[in-house]
Design a protein around this motif. Structure first.
Motif, PDB file in Angstrom:
ATOM      1  N   ASN A 132      -4.303  -1.109   1.228  1.00  0.00           N
ATOM      2  CA  ASN A 132      -3.856  -2.237   2.030  1.00  0.00           C
ATOM      3  C   ASN A 132      -2.545  -2.793   1.471  1.00  0.00           C
ATOM      4  OD1 ASN A 132      -3.578  -4.884   3.202  1.00  0.00           O
ATOM      5  ND2 ASN A 132      -5.724  -4.717   3.836  1.00  0.00           N
ATOM      6  N   LYS A 133      -1.448  -2.605   2.213  1.00  0.00           N
ATOM      7  CA  LYS A 133      -0.142  -3.071   1.745  1.00  0.00           C
ATOM      8  C   LYS A 133      -0.059  -4.595   1.730  1.00  0.00           C
ATOM      9  CE  LYS A 133       2.498   1.002   3.207  1.00  0.00           C
ATOM     10  NZ  LYS A 133       3.606   1.507   4.064  1.00  0.00           N
ATOM     11  N   GLU A 134      -0.739  -5.247   2.676  1.00  0.00           N
ATOM     12  CA  GLU A 134      -0.686  -6.707   2.728  1.00  0.00           C
ATOM     13  C   GLU A 134      -1.289  -7.325   1.474  1.00  0.00           C
ATOM     14  OE1 GLU A 134      -2.612  -7.871   6.299  1.00  0.00           O
ATOM     15  OE2 GLU A 134      -0.865  -7.476   7.576  1.00  0.00           O
TER      16      GLU A 134
ATOM     17  N   LYS B 142      -1.542  -5.831  -1.458  1.00  0.00           N
ATOM     18  CA  LYS B 142      -0.638  -5.523  -2.567  1.00  0.00           C
ATOM     19  C   LYS B 142       0.533  -6.501  -2.606  1.00  0.00           C
ATOM     20  CE  LYS B 142      -1.555  -0.537  -2.584  1.00  0.00           C
ATOM     21  NZ  LYS B 142      -0.965   0.805  -2.357  1.00  0.00           N
ATOM     22  N   ARG B 143       1.106  -6.780  -1.435  1.00  0.00           N
ATOM     23  CA  ARG B 143       2.242  -7.704  -1.382  1.00  0.00           C
ATOM     24  C   ARG B 143       1.819  -9.114  -1.768  1.00  0.00           C
ATOM     25  NH1 ARG B 143       4.079  -5.077   4.356  1.00  0.00           N
ATOM     26  NH2 ARG B 143       5.269  -3.328   3.502  1.00  0.00           N
TER      27      ARG B 143
ATOM     28  N   ARG C 293       8.781  -9.640  -2.125  1.00  0.00           N
ATOM     29  CA  ARG C 293       8.402  -8.431  -1.402  1.00  0.00           C
ATOM     30  C   ARG C 293       9.373  -7.291  -1.653  1.00  0.00           C
ATOM     31  NH1 ARG C 293       7.436  -8.231   5.125  1.00  0.00           N
ATOM     32  NH2 ARG C 293       7.374  -5.973   5.367  1.00  0.00           N
TER      33      ARG C 293
ATOM     34  N   GLU D  99       8.660  -3.357  -3.047  1.00  0.00           N
ATOM     35  CA  GLU D  99       8.941  -2.158  -2.284  1.00  0.00           C
ATOM     36  C   GLU D  99       9.937  -1.249  -3.013  1.00  0.00           C
ATOM     37  OE1 GLU D  99       8.210  -3.859   2.230  1.00  0.00           O
ATOM     38  OE2 GLU D  99      10.249  -3.707   1.425  1.00  0.00           O
TER      39      GLU D  99
END
Length: 312
Positions: A292-294, A296-297, A307, A311
């Motif tokens: 889940n990228k959300e 992680k961010r 952010r 990345e």
């Protein structure tokens, strides 16, 4: 004669006939418990503190994380105590509390996973109406239904289980005070309890699992109608984590509660019960965060990094 005094302790045998295995399991259980505490607490903090995660999906996920924290804490300390030392006892009161909490939270998780499947169904199949259908009030109501259902189920099934005529040796061939293990300990007629457990299994396991499978069959049909490959990957990505959790959870629960009555299945059921109680709660945060990228961010923002830095 059967001793029904509540002052007499139970003996949780577990794998007491394999002392070396118990020491290995102690390390495994302790490690899993620490992962459960850290991972689920982190998810709750991120879902609460990060405004970008104030959505129905993460509201239900934080409920699941809180449930897993309570779930493991209700049984792991006693389990570690029994695995490490020669004393394998648990008091009647301790067994009663553990049974009540374990059954309540287990039922709640079954309903909560069904609610989360419904949330994913609406998100994929009715994306334009998602905010209207899954509004904050409905989220709170659905979560309340899950928790109350678990409480009611435990109130209904715990007293008949504890009032069984237990054999004098009071040896529970398991790690936990669970319904199947206590039924096996009884020296009297357990027909009523077995029927009650079978009916509960239908409503708590089979019906929710059927609804989950129906939701995902509709999701698959909706995703396959998406023209772009990128759109299909994104749609599947929103559901894959939850589907993995469902498969792991229900596989272990069904192996524990719907196993045949023979010594091999009973011994195998111990491992599944251990995984159900300890392994699943520790895997849930890993599954939801690693994919889940959300999340992680949100974690990087919590650490003070923006952010772009994440990345890059």
């Amino acid at each position: 004669m059967v001793n029904q005094s509540s002052s007499v302790d139970f003996f949780l045998l577990g794998f007491s006939e394999h002392p070396r295995l118990e020491k290995i399991l102690f390390v495994v259980v302790l490690t899993s418990y620490l992962l459960t505490l850290v991972g689920n607490t982190l998810i709750i903090l991120l879902s609460t503190l990060d405004p970008r995660l104030h959505s129905p999906m993460y509201f239900f996920l934080s409920n699941l994380s809180f449930l897993d924290l309570c779930f493991t804490t209700s049984c792991v300390p006693q389990m570690l105590f029994n695995l490490w030392g020669p004393k394998k006892t648990i008091s009647f009161l301790g067994c009663s509390v553990q049974l009540f909490i374990f059954m309540s939270l287990g039922t709640t998780e079954c309903i909560l996973l069904t609610v989360m499947a419904f949330d994913r169904y609406v998100a994929v199949c009715q994306p334009l109406h998602y905010a209207i259908i899954i509004h904050p009030r409905l989220c709170r109501q659905l979560a309340a239904v899950a928790w109350v259902t678990g409480l009611v189920q435990s109130i209904v099934q715990t007293p008949p289980t504890l009032h069984l005529p237990f054999c004098p040796h009071r040896q529970i061939d398991d790690f936990l005070c669970e319904v199947p293990a206590l039924i096996r300990l009884s020296c009297g007629d357990t027909t009523y309890n077995e029927i009650q457990m079978a009916i509960a299994s239908i409503f708590i396991l089979v019906v929710p699992l059927t609804l989950i499978l129906a939701s995902y069959s509709a999701i698959v049909r909706a995703v396959l109608r998406i023209n772009s490959a990128k759109g299909r990957r994104k749609a599947f990505g929103t559901c894959s984590s939850h589907l993995m959790v469902v498969i792991i959870f229900y596989s272990s629960v069904i192996a524990v509660y719907l196993q045949p009555k023979n010594p091999y299945a009973q011994e195998r059921g111990k491992f599944f019960g251990l995984f159900y109680a300890v392994g699943t709660p520790s895997l849930n945060p890993l599954i939801y965060t690693l994919r889940n990228k959300e999340v992680k961010r949100a974690f990087m923002r919590l650490l003070g990094k923006d952010r772009d830095s994440m990345e890059n």
